[in-house]
Design a protein around this motif. Structure first.
Motif, PDB file in Angstrom:
ATOM      1  N   THR A 132       0.814  -1.232   0.000  1.00  0.00           N
ATOM      2  CA  THR A 132       0.000   0.000   0.000  1.00  0.00           C
ATOM      3  C   THR A 132       0.840   1.271   0.000  1.00  0.00           C
ATOM      4  N   ASP A 133       2.162   1.159   0.147  1.00  0.00           N
ATOM      5  CA  ASP A 133       3.046   2.353   0.135  1.00  0.00           C
ATOM      6  C   ASP A 133       2.983   3.021  -1.249  1.00  0.00           C
ATOM      7  N   ALA A 134       3.156   4.300  -1.217  1.00  0.00           N
ATOM      8  CA  ALA A 134       3.116   5.066  -2.475  1.00  0.00           C
ATOM      9  C   ALA A 134       4.510   5.115  -3.092  1.00  0.00           C
ATOM     10  N   TYR A 135       4.593   4.776  -4.384  1.00  0.00           N
ATOM     11  CA  TYR A 135       5.839   4.836  -5.127  1.00  0.00           C
ATOM     12  C   TYR A 135       5.601   5.596  -6.417  1.00  0.00           C
ATOM     13  N   LEU A 136       6.653   6.030  -6.998  1.00  0.00           N
ATOM     14  CA  LEU A 136       6.568   6.814  -8.233  1.00  0.00           C
ATOM     15  C   LEU A 136       7.291   6.098  -9.358  1.00  0.00           C
ATOM     16  N   GLY A 137       6.855   6.382 -10.566  1.00  0.00           N
ATOM     17  CA  GLY A 137       7.566   5.906 -11.741  1.00  0.00           C
ATOM     18  C   GLY A 137       7.649   4.401 -11.807  1.00  0.00           C
ATOM     19  N   ASP A 138       8.856   3.940 -12.120  1.00  0.00           N
ATOM     20  CA  ASP A 138       9.079   2.507 -12.302  1.00  0.00           C
ATOM     21  C   ASP A 138       8.847   1.759 -10.999  1.00  0.00           C
ATOM     22  N   PHE A 139       9.124   2.425  -9.877  1.00  0.00           N
ATOM     23  CA  PHE A 139       8.891   1.754  -8.592  1.00  0.00           C
ATOM     24  C   PHE A 139       7.397   1.505  -8.391  1.00  0.00           C
ATOM     25  N   ASN A 140       6.521   2.385  -8.863  1.00  0.00           N
ATOM     26  CA  ASN A 140       5.068   2.180  -8.741  1.00  0.00           C
ATOM     27  C   ASN A 140       4.629   1.041  -9.661  1.00  0.00           C
ATOM     28  N   GLU A 141       5.296   0.927 -10.845  1.00  0.00           N
ATOM     29  CA  GLU A 141       4.993  -0.169 -11.781  1.00  0.00           C
ATOM     30  C   GLU A 141       5.353  -1.507 -11.155  1.00  0.00           C
ATOM     31  N   ILE A 142       6.515  -1.551 -10.467  1.00  0.00           N
ATOM     32  CA  ILE A 142       6.923  -2.783  -9.786  1.00  0.00           C
ATOM     33  C   ILE A 142       5.916  -3.114  -8.690  1.00  0.00           C
TER      34      ILE A 142
END
Length: 456
Positions: free
Chosen positions: A430-440
């Motif tokens: 549930t943590d928020a990530y951006l970019g490629d990290f959000n895709e992972i």
């Protein structure tokens, strides 16, 4: 004319004037001395002795008249005294004649003297006759014979023959009057006039000499002082930096040399100023390799130009080293530390450059260390930011934070994959990530959903 020649002309002129005054004074004094010697040797003796002759004759005349009166035998003492007086007067008479006769005389005086000598000879015979008769009367004793002799003496004295003596007195008076008038009046007056003329001439010559000396002094002083004042004005202007004026002299003395020298000074200083302005403009334009040509200057001016060139070398050398090092550092070509010796601010620049080299090298070392750790999979490795300062510390700290930002999600993903591989299905991320990290993150969550669907 040279200044020395001017001075010599001035002093020689004054010396000539002094010599003229001295010669005129000496000449007039010599004339006065000649007149005084003439008065001493001729005038005074002539007057004194001719008057002495006249006085002696008068004494003889008086004594003879005293003898002409018959006297008693008791009067023999008186008669002898009169005879003695006559003898004494005749001695003085001869003495005065002996002094006066050799003295030079004028033609008129000589004419009178010949007549006087003739009259004196007659008077002398007259006197001798009367004295002889008196002595005869004294020898005759009292009586008819004596009285007769005195009667004859009285007849001679009172008769026409007295003119023989009176003529001598008249002649000697004329002689003495001439002598007194000529020597006592005319020559003394001439000597006085000569003294007055001498005094007047000396005063006039002295005044003229004084005025000429003043004029010479003024002309000589101006010929020297005016160029000196002009030289002082030009030197003051040169000292104030004004080289526009030049010393123009029409004469051919030392001041002409001074004018030429001042012109050379102005040219030398002007050339020095010109080269200084050229170096300043070159520095402003950034042409740091520009130098002045010291061979165009001489003496200490050359030393000044050489000193400026050497100063620029001393300044620009370290600046070129610093510029080269900064250029290499800016291109990533980190040079070795500077080991040359510098002084003052240049040494400070060297130390700063060496510190920059150390800082960049430390940054490069830590960057290489982090890269090597990443290649080796040592993702927890971080650089020590305390070894860096300022913006270099911010760079290292930023790299560390970048690694944290990258490796944090990767660790979560690795942990989730490890749990899923072991059948331990974790809850969705549930943590928020951006970019490629959000895709992972989304891919992992989908994988979790798919596994959970199979299990159900």
């Amino acid at each position: 004319m040279k200044i020395l020649a001017k001075l010599l002309v001035g002093f020689i002129g004054v010396a000539i004037l002094c010599a003229i005054v001295g010669i005129v004074g000496i000449t007039q004094l010599a004339n006065m001395a000649t007149n005084l010697r003439s008065i001493e040797k001729e005038t005074i003796p002539s007057i004194v002795n001719i008057l002495g002759v006249a006085e002696s004759l008068q004494m003889i005349k008086g004594a003879i008249r005293s003898l002409a009166t018959p006297r008693s035998a008791e009067d023999s003492v008186f008669i002898k005294r009169q005879l003695d007086n006559i003898e004494s007067a005749r001695a003085d008479y001869k003495k005065n004649i002996a002094v006066y006769d050799p003295i030079p005389r004028t033609s008129e005086e000589e004419k009178l003297w010949k007549a006087t000598q003739a009259a004196l000879a007659v008077a002398s015979a007259y006197n001798n006759e009367l004295i002889a008769m008196t002595e005869k009367a004294q020898r005759a004793g009292i009586g008819y014979d004596r009285d007769k002799i005195y009667e004859d003496i009285y007849g001679i004295i009172s008769g026409d023959r007295r003119l023989e003596f009176d003529n001598a007195l008249t002649a000697i008076k004329a002689q003495s009057d001439y002598v007194v008038d000529y020597y006592g009046v005319q020559q003394i007056r001439a000597a006085t006039n000569a003294a007055t003329i001498s005094e007047t001439i000396l005063v006039i010559v002295t005044i003229i000499s004084f005025l000429v000396a003043i004029v010479l002094g003024i002309l000589l002083g101006r010929s020297i002082s005016n160029p000196l004042k002009k030289s002082a004005v030009i030197l003051d202007k040169m000292a104030a930096g004004d080289l526009s004026e030049r010393f123009v002299v029409k004469s051919k003395d030392e001041f002409a040399l001074v004018a030429v020298s001042l012109g050379k000074v102005g040219d030398s200083v002007g050339l020095l100023i010109q080269d200084a302005a050229m170096l300043a403009k070159a520095a402003v334009d950034g042409k740091l390799a520009t130098r002045a040509d010291a061979s165009k200057h001489q003496g200490d001016y050359r030393k000044v130009v050489e000193g400026v060139n050497q100063t620029l070398d001393a300044v620009i050398g370290p600046l070129n080293v610093a510029a080269n090092y900064i250029d290499r550092i800016s291109k990533g070509d980190i040079p070795p530390k500077i080991n040359d010796s510098y002084n003052g601010d240049f040494n400070e620049i060297k130390n700063n450059l060496n510190q920059a080299i150390d800082a960049v090298n430390a940054l490069v070392v830590d960057a290489g260390m982090l890269v090597g750790a990443a290649v080796d999979g040592k993702l927890a490795t971080r650089a020590d930011t305390t070894k860096h300062q300022g913006d270099y510390r911010k760079i290292v700290d930023g790299v560390n934070k970048t690694l944290d930002a990258v490796i944090g999600p990767l660790n979560v993903a690795a942990n989730y994959v490890d749990r899923i591989s072991k059948g331990d299905i974790p809850p969705k991320i549930t943590d928020a990530y951006l970019g490629d990290f959000n895709e992972i993150k989304n891919n992992l969550n989908q994988a979790i959903d798919a596994v959970n669907a199979l299990v159900v």
